[in-house]
Motif scaffolding. Structure first.
Motif, PDB file in Angstrom:
ATOM      1  N   ILE A   1       0.816  -1.212   0.000  1.00  0.00           N
ATOM      2  CA  ILE A   1       0.000   0.000   0.000  1.00  0.00           C
ATOM      3  C   ILE A   1       0.856   1.271   0.000  1.00  0.00           C
ATOM      4  O   ILE A   1       0.534   2.243  -0.685  1.00  0.00           O
ATOM      5  CB  ILE A   1      -0.933   0.013   1.240  1.00  0.00           C
ATOM      6  CG1 ILE A   1      -1.928  -1.153   1.162  1.00  0.00           C
ATOM      7  CG2 ILE A   1      -1.675   1.331   1.385  1.00  0.00           C
ATOM      8  CD1 ILE A   1      -2.656  -1.408   2.484  1.00  0.00           C
TER       9      ILE A   1
ATOM     10  N   ARG B   1      -0.872  -0.694  -6.489  1.00  0.00           N
ATOM     11  CA  ARG B   1      -1.532   0.536  -6.013  1.00  0.00           C
ATOM     12  C   ARG B   1      -2.564   1.038  -7.011  1.00  0.00           C
ATOM     13  O   ARG B   1      -3.613   1.561  -6.633  1.00  0.00           O
ATOM     14  CB  ARG B   1      -0.476   1.601  -5.713  1.00  0.00           C
ATOM     15  CG  ARG B   1       0.294   1.251  -4.461  1.00  0.00           C
ATOM     16  CD  ARG B   1       1.561   2.022  -4.239  1.00  0.00           C
ATOM     17  NE  ARG B   1       2.374   1.278  -3.283  1.00  0.00           N
ATOM     18  CZ  ARG B   1       3.618   1.579  -2.945  1.00  0.00           C
ATOM     19  NH1 ARG B   1       4.206   2.627  -3.481  1.00  0.00           N
ATOM     20  NH2 ARG B   1       4.269   0.829  -2.080  1.00  0.00           N
TER      21      ARG B   1
ATOM     22  N   LEU C   1      -5.579  -1.041  -6.537  1.00  0.00           N
ATOM     23  CA  LEU C   1      -6.330  -0.629  -5.340  1.00  0.00           C
ATOM     24  C   LEU C   1      -7.257   0.540  -5.681  1.00  0.00           C
ATOM     25  O   LEU C   1      -8.417   0.574  -5.272  1.00  0.00           O
ATOM     26  CB  LEU C   1      -5.372  -0.237  -4.208  1.00  0.00           C
ATOM     27  CG  LEU C   1      -4.578  -1.381  -3.551  1.00  0.00           C
ATOM     28  CD1 LEU C   1      -3.441  -0.830  -2.701  1.00  0.00           C
ATOM     29  CD2 LEU C   1      -5.470  -2.272  -2.694  1.00  0.00           C
TER      30      LEU C   1
ATOM     31  N   ASP D   1      -3.537   6.938  -0.350  1.00  0.00           N
ATOM     32  CA  ASP D   1      -3.330   5.499  -0.143  1.00  0.00           C
ATOM     33  C   ASP D   1      -3.820   5.035   1.217  1.00  0.00           C
ATOM     34  O   ASP D   1      -4.228   3.891   1.383  1.00  0.00           O
ATOM     35  CB  ASP D   1      -1.847   5.138  -0.330  1.00  0.00           C
ATOM     36  CG  ASP D   1      -0.936   5.858   0.656  1.00  0.00           C
ATOM     37  OD1 ASP D   1      -1.405   6.775   1.350  1.00  0.00           O
ATOM     38  OD2 ASP D   1       0.251   5.516   0.742  1.00  0.00           O
ATOM     39  N   SER D   2      -3.780   5.922   2.213  1.00  0.00           N
ATOM     40  CA  SER D   2      -4.199   5.518   3.560  1.00  0.00           C
ATOM     41  C   SER D   2      -4.539   6.747   4.388  1.00  0.00           C
ATOM     42  O   SER D   2      -4.167   7.865   4.034  1.00  0.00           O
ATOM     43  CB  SER D   2      -3.075   4.721   4.252  1.00  0.00           C
ATOM     44  OG  SER D   2      -1.877   5.487   4.277  1.00  0.00           O
TER      45      SER D   2
ATOM     46  N   CYS E   1      -7.389   2.021   0.874  1.00  0.00           N
ATOM     47  CA  CYS E   1      -7.205   0.864   1.764  1.00  0.00           C
ATOM     48  C   CYS E   1      -8.285   0.956   2.845  1.00  0.00           C
ATOM     49  O   CYS E   1      -8.917   1.996   2.992  1.00  0.00           O
ATOM     50  CB  CYS E   1      -5.798   0.827   2.374  1.00  0.00           C
ATOM     51  SG  CYS E   1      -5.531   1.938   3.755  1.00  0.00           S
TER      52      CYS E   1
ATOM     53  N   LEU F   1      -9.561  -4.869  -0.941  1.00  0.00           N
ATOM     54  CA  LEU F   1      -8.091  -4.841  -0.825  1.00  0.00           C
ATOM     55  C   LEU F   1      -7.499  -6.156  -1.337  1.00  0.00           C
ATOM     56  O   LEU F   1      -6.576  -6.169  -2.151  1.00  0.00           O
ATOM     57  CB  LEU F   1      -7.705  -4.622   0.645  1.00  0.00           C
ATOM     58  CG  LEU F   1      -6.209  -4.701   0.967  1.00  0.00           C
ATOM     59  CD1 LEU F   1      -5.541  -3.350   0.778  1.00  0.00           C
ATOM     60  CD2 LEU F   1      -5.982  -5.157   2.397  1.00  0.00           C
TER      61      LEU F   1
ATOM     62  N   ASP G   1      -2.438  -8.180   7.968  1.00  0.00           N
ATOM     63  CA  ASP G   1      -3.401  -7.099   7.716  1.00  0.00           C
ATOM     64  C   ASP G   1      -4.026  -6.610   9.023  1.00  0.00           C
ATOM     65  O   ASP G   1      -5.142  -6.095   9.049  1.00  0.00           O
ATOM     66  CB  ASP G   1      -4.494  -7.576   6.738  1.00  0.00           C
ATOM     67  CG  ASP G   1      -5.228  -8.821   7.234  1.00  0.00           C
ATOM     68  OD1 ASP G   1      -5.105  -9.154   8.435  1.00  0.00           O
ATOM     69  OD2 ASP G   1      -5.929  -9.466   6.437  1.00  0.00           O
TER      70      ASP G   1
END
Length: 429
Positions: A222, A240, A243, A327-328, A356, A402, A420
């Motif tokens: 990620i 990515r 995602l 991304d997060s 994510c 994901l 995870d």
């Protein structure tokens, strides 16, 4: 080390061996600020060496904590570099100190050196295996003796380690991008629970642990790995992008265009834009002379970091409805400031989409997410998180989304393929 600078920016070090003596150079700060000086490199003669970029999760940022460490043991000199975190380091340290061990640093890595030194086994490899059976957590290690270079990956393969080759010589590194910079070829990943020994340019492999299914850290896919690094046969960039594409399939939204948070959100935003057939625009421009805010050690620096690092392209975002992709979402402080910056730039609506799932649980294997209290998603519902970051709407990728993006299949509850725990609380160790 230049190519792996994104993995840690607090300090860097190299230890080399010239056939008789070990030589060590350590500095606080960036590789390029110290190891470009010919004088420093002259102090590192020899035919093999190990190096490390420090990113602290245990122990402070002082010079003594910068790796690789070197120790004179009964069996000869030993140098070690470690990526990851030991979850039982404090317990081990207490019993070692009780037993008369003297520690020079505050890192968990030194515990490994002490365990090897104290082992009653005869050969170095046996001493190492003895030590490995006592430690727990996520780790990859590189060790150097006067004859051998050794790479180790923890039983679940949480932290990465790869093998490369340059002419006849073998190389260990965290990521394949380190091989590209020296013109080496990629051989393979070190397997979970594997010890790889290089001696006289010959590679030997030992697997002392009971066989486990590998569970590499999902955050490498990620965020952590450089986009051009290969993980399991694919560039991190490709994962990515997938995602982002999966995120677009899960969210239906009418807006003018897609804007990434640079640079971390760019591949996901490209995937999202492609899948949703929406325009992709750089609504935020990044100053490339500022480091990663996430890795900065203190909250004060992180807070100022956003303005140092990003600014909005005002005439592009003015009066527009924007899908902002990252991304997060960890603490939410950075996202809050970016949303505010876009509104100040004249944006009409800012919808935040995260590639994510919600990060609800801290990490104990070498990623700096120390406490539940700091994680925005730990005790807030999505609506409350949306209020906090002041966005028009907020959505995350689902846990199955994901897995589909990374593997093509949903998450198997009995055998998850990744570590995870950030999203599920399912800690492998």
């Amino acid at each position: 080390l230049h190519a792996l600078q994104h993995r840690g920016q607090e300090g860097c070090g190299i230890v080399s061996f010239d056939g008789k003596n070990y030589h060590s150079e350590k500095r606080q700060g960036l590789v390029g600020d110290h190891f470009t000086d010919p004088g420093t490199l002259k102090n590192l003669p020899g035919s093999f060496a190990i190096g490390h970029n420090r990113y602290s999760t245990t122990g402070g940022t002082s010079l003594r904590n910068i790796q690789p460490f070197f120790a004179d043991l009964y069996m000869g000199g030993l140098s070690i570099a470690h990526n990851g975190n030991l979850t039982n380091a404090l317990l081990l340290r207490e019993s070692l100190v009780k037993d008369g061990a003297i520690f020079r640093t505050t890192t968990d890595t030194e515990t490994i050196v002490q365990l090897i030194a104290k082992s009653k086994r005869d050969k170095f490899l046996e001493k190492l295996i003895d030590a490995l059976f006592q430690i727990q957590g996520g780790y990859s290690l590189i060790l150097m003796t006067n004859k051998k270079l050794i790479g180790v990956r923890d039983p679940y393969g949480i932290r990465p380690l790869i093998i490369g080759k340059l002419k006849d010589s073998y190389i260990f590194a965290s990521e394949t991008c380190a091989l590209d910079i020296v013109g080496a070829s990629f051989v393979r990943e070190v397997e979970n629970g594997e010890i790889v020994i290089i001696e006289e340019n010959v590679l030997k492999s030992v697997k002392p642990f009971p066989k486990q299914k590998a569970r590499p850290c999902v955050f490498e896919y990620i965020y952590f790995a450089r986009p051009d690094s290969l993980i399991d046969g694919k560039c991190a960039y490709e994962y990515r992008k997938n995602l982002g594409s999966q995120l677009a399939k899960e969210t239906d939204l009418d807006a003018d265009f897609v804007v990434p948070v640079p640079d971390s959100g760019v591949p996901a935003a490209l995937g999202y834009a492609e899948q949703s057939k929406k325009r992709f625009e750089l609504g935020l421009i990044r100053n490339h002379y500022v480091g990663r805010t996430f890795i900065e050690p203190s909250q004060n620096i992180r807070s100022l970091g956003v303005k140092l690092k990003l600014s909005s392209t005002k005439t592009i975002v003015k009066n527009k409805s924007i899908i902002l992709i990252d991304d997060s979402l960890v603490r939410g402080t950075t996202c809050h400031k970016i949303v505010k910056m876009l509104y100040e730039g004249g944006a009409k609506e800012v919808h935040v989409r995260i590639a994510c799932p919600e990060i609800k649980y801290p990490d104990f294997y070498g990623v700096d997410m120390p406490t539940k209290q700091e994680l925005l998603a730990h005790n807030k519902k999505i609506s409350e998180m949306c209020d906090y970051i002041k966005a028009k709407s907020l959505k995350f990728l689902s846990i199955n989304g994901l897995y589909i993006a990374l593997t093509g299949k949903k998450r198997n509850l009995n055998y998850p393929q990744f570590s995870d725990h950030y999203f599920t609380g399912d800690y492998p160790v």
